[in-house]
Design an enzyme around this catalytic site. Structure first.
Site, PDB file in Angstrom:
ATOM      1  N   PHE A 296     -62.067  57.117 116.016  1.00 29.44           N
ATOM      2  CA  PHE A 296     -61.490  55.843 115.581  1.00 29.44           C
ATOM      3  C   PHE A 296     -61.801  54.658 116.433  1.00 29.44           C
ATOM      4  O   PHE A 296     -61.690  54.731 117.747  1.00 29.44           O
ATOM      5  CB  PHE A 296     -59.761  56.158 115.858  1.00 29.44           C
ATOM      6  CG  PHE A 296     -59.116  54.975 115.685  1.00 29.44           C
ATOM      7  CD1 PHE A 296     -58.018  54.942 114.518  1.00 29.44           C
ATOM      8  CD2 PHE A 296     -59.018  53.871 116.450  1.00 29.44           C
ATOM      9  CE1 PHE A 296     -57.386  54.059 114.075  1.00 29.44           C
ATOM     10  CE2 PHE A 296     -58.408  52.475 116.090  1.00 29.44           C
ATOM     11  CZ  PHE A 296     -57.495  52.619 114.911  1.00 29.44           C
ATOM     12  N   GLU A 297     -62.338  53.686 115.911  1.00 28.49           N
ATOM     13  CA  GLU A 297     -62.880  52.449 116.513  1.00 28.49           C
ATOM     14  C   GLU A 297     -63.049  51.424 115.455  1.00 28.49           C
ATOM     15  O   GLU A 297     -63.243  51.442 114.332  1.00 28.49           O
ATOM     16  CB  GLU A 297     -64.060  52.569 117.364  1.00 28.49           C
ATOM     17  CG  GLU A 297     -65.323  52.820 116.397  1.00 28.49           C
ATOM     18  CD  GLU A 297     -66.607  52.949 117.513  1.00 28.49           C
ATOM     19  OE1 GLU A 297     -66.507  53.076 118.670  1.00 28.49           O
ATOM     20  OE2 GLU A 297     -67.700  52.918 117.003  1.00 28.49           O
ATOM     21  N   ILE A 298     -62.297  50.157 115.712  1.00 31.02           N
ATOM     22  CA  ILE A 298     -62.328  49.160 115.006  1.00 31.02           C
ATOM     23  C   ILE A 298     -62.903  47.952 115.780  1.00 31.02           C
ATOM     24  O   ILE A 298     -62.736  47.863 117.159  1.00 31.02           O
ATOM     25  CB  ILE A 298     -61.020  48.692 114.444  1.00 31.02           C
ATOM     26  CG1 ILE A 298     -60.147  49.640 113.806  1.00 31.02           C
ATOM     27  CG2 ILE A 298     -61.120  47.390 114.032  1.00 31.02           C
ATOM     28  CD1 ILE A 298     -58.838  49.258 113.550  1.00 31.02           C
TER      29      ILE A 298
END
Length: 399
Positions: A296-298
């Site tokens: 999960f990375e934005i």
């Protein structure tokens, strides 16, 4: 019958002490009384227990759906230059669809950001048909260039095989899988250079078989832009120290030659904490092994394209640790962010409920369902000690 004189004196003294203590409580200054709501919030924040923290939305402004401003075919859409992306195999279609359905249900059916899929082999017609049916948004299918995926010419394959044998004895997962090393290298430094993303600024990385639990009704990408954020994470854990034994020494070599790259408001203390997991710190030669779990990375692609990051990645790439050890994109991204970026530009998306086996981020929020509030792992209890968020809160705070 009258009480003995000694007992009457003792009772009088007890009553006097009780009354005196009551008086002192009422006279106590404000800072010794029960904390205000604001103070209580700060105390809770620095309690270093993320499981106790009630999750709320990030600060305003929050861009939401108004009329048709996020409809998929609206030429004047409020969407910005961003995409959801995934590196995925054709064989992972069923697990990918689980992830797509969750994110579409909780967020993207409102905002209709495009999906971009990458594969080192051409996508099948079945993969395209089923993924297009899972969203109203645009879907893009991209092939990873061979030069991005190939093992670099400077990697000594005899040394690689010796390293595999050695680290498998130390139970380093996936060490023998060449494709895993290629994937880590691509996610670390090559994905941002893909021609399909040349005009894209923000991305949300999604992997097969992950889950999203909370209704998110604001445009996450526009929030990143409005608040000048570089990176958003969800889960923050320790890594296997055997897999990154020389990452920090190589990073120190790089820092020695590029002192000007270190941001004055960095998160280096988080990277160098030796108290919580001293055994990790020792085996990883001075690195705490804390990292943002990058499934999960934005993020803002501008950081990965910056000169300081390109120089850092090239240094690591030449050192060979993506193959001779098992440097993952998660520790590489995290170390770079912790050193070269302003830590105030890194945001914990605590309001986004998420699971990648075996870890959870499950907020205390009525908009969430399907997970247990405060739960961190669905595995053995010892996995709770892998949580690195308390160290992040200690050195950086809760953005």
């Amino acid at each position: 019958m009258a009480l003995p004189k000694s007992m009457r004196i003792l009772g009088a003294v007890t009553i006097f002490i009780f009354c005196y203590m009551l008086l002192q409580i009422y006279k106590a200054p404000a800072d010794l009384q029960a904390p205000s709501k604001e103070s209580a919030s700060k105390l809770q924040q620095w309690d270093h227990d993320p499981q106790l923290d009630p999750s709320g939305e990030p600060p305003e402004p929050l861009r939401r759906v108004e009329g048709d401003n996020y409809e998929p075919n609206n030429p004047n859409s409020a969407r910005i230059n961003a995409t959801i992306l995934s590196l995925v195999r054709n064989s992972e279609i069923d697990d990918l669809l689980k992830s797509m359905r969750d994110l579409e249900r909780t967020w993207n059916h409102k905002f209709n950001y495009p999906w971009t899929f990458f594969n080192d082999e051409p996508f099948t017609d079945e993969f395209k048909k089923r993924t297009r049916a899972a969203t109203k948004a645009e879907v893009r299918y991209e092939l990873v260039p061979k030069e991005h995926w190939a093992i670099p010419s400077w990697i000594n394959m005899d040394l690689f095989r010796e390293s595999v044998s050695l680290l498998e004895e130390q139970e380093v997962q996936y060490m023998s899988k060449v494709s895993y090393h290629q994937m880590c290298r691509w996610n670390s430094g090559m994905f941002s250079e893909h021609p399909a993303l040349a005009n894209t600024q923000y991305y949300w990385r999604v992997e097969p078989n992950v889950h999203f639990f909370c209704d998110i009704d604001y445009d996450v990408f526009r929030w990143m832009q409005d608040h000048n954020k570089t990176y958003g994470f969800n889960i923050n854990i320790h890594d296997s120290p055997e897999s990154v034994a020389t990452l920090w020494p190589e990073t120190q070599k790089f820092m020695e030659d590029h002192k000007d790259y270190i941001h004055p408001n960095n998160a280096r203390q988080w990277l160098e904490d030796s108290e919580k997991r001293p055994e990790n710190f020792k085996k990883a030669n001075g690195y705490s092994t804390c990292h943002f779990w990058s499934n999960f990375e934005i993020g803002d692609l501008s950081f990965w394209r910056s000169k300081k990051y390109r120089d850092y990645f090239d240094h690591l790439d030449r050192a060979g640790g993506f193959f001779y050890e098992r440097w993952g994109d998660a520790p590489v991204h995290s170390v770079a962010l912790g050193l070269f970026e302003d830590k105030s530009k890194i945001h914990w998306f605590r309001d986004i409920g998420y699971q990648h086996i075996p870890f959870f981020n499950c907020p205390n929020n009525p908009k969430c369902s399907g997970c247990v509030t405060g739960r961190f792992t669905d595995g053995e209890q010892w996995l709770n000690r892998e949580d690195c968020r308390p160290l992040w809160f200690k050195y950086v705070g809760m953005d």
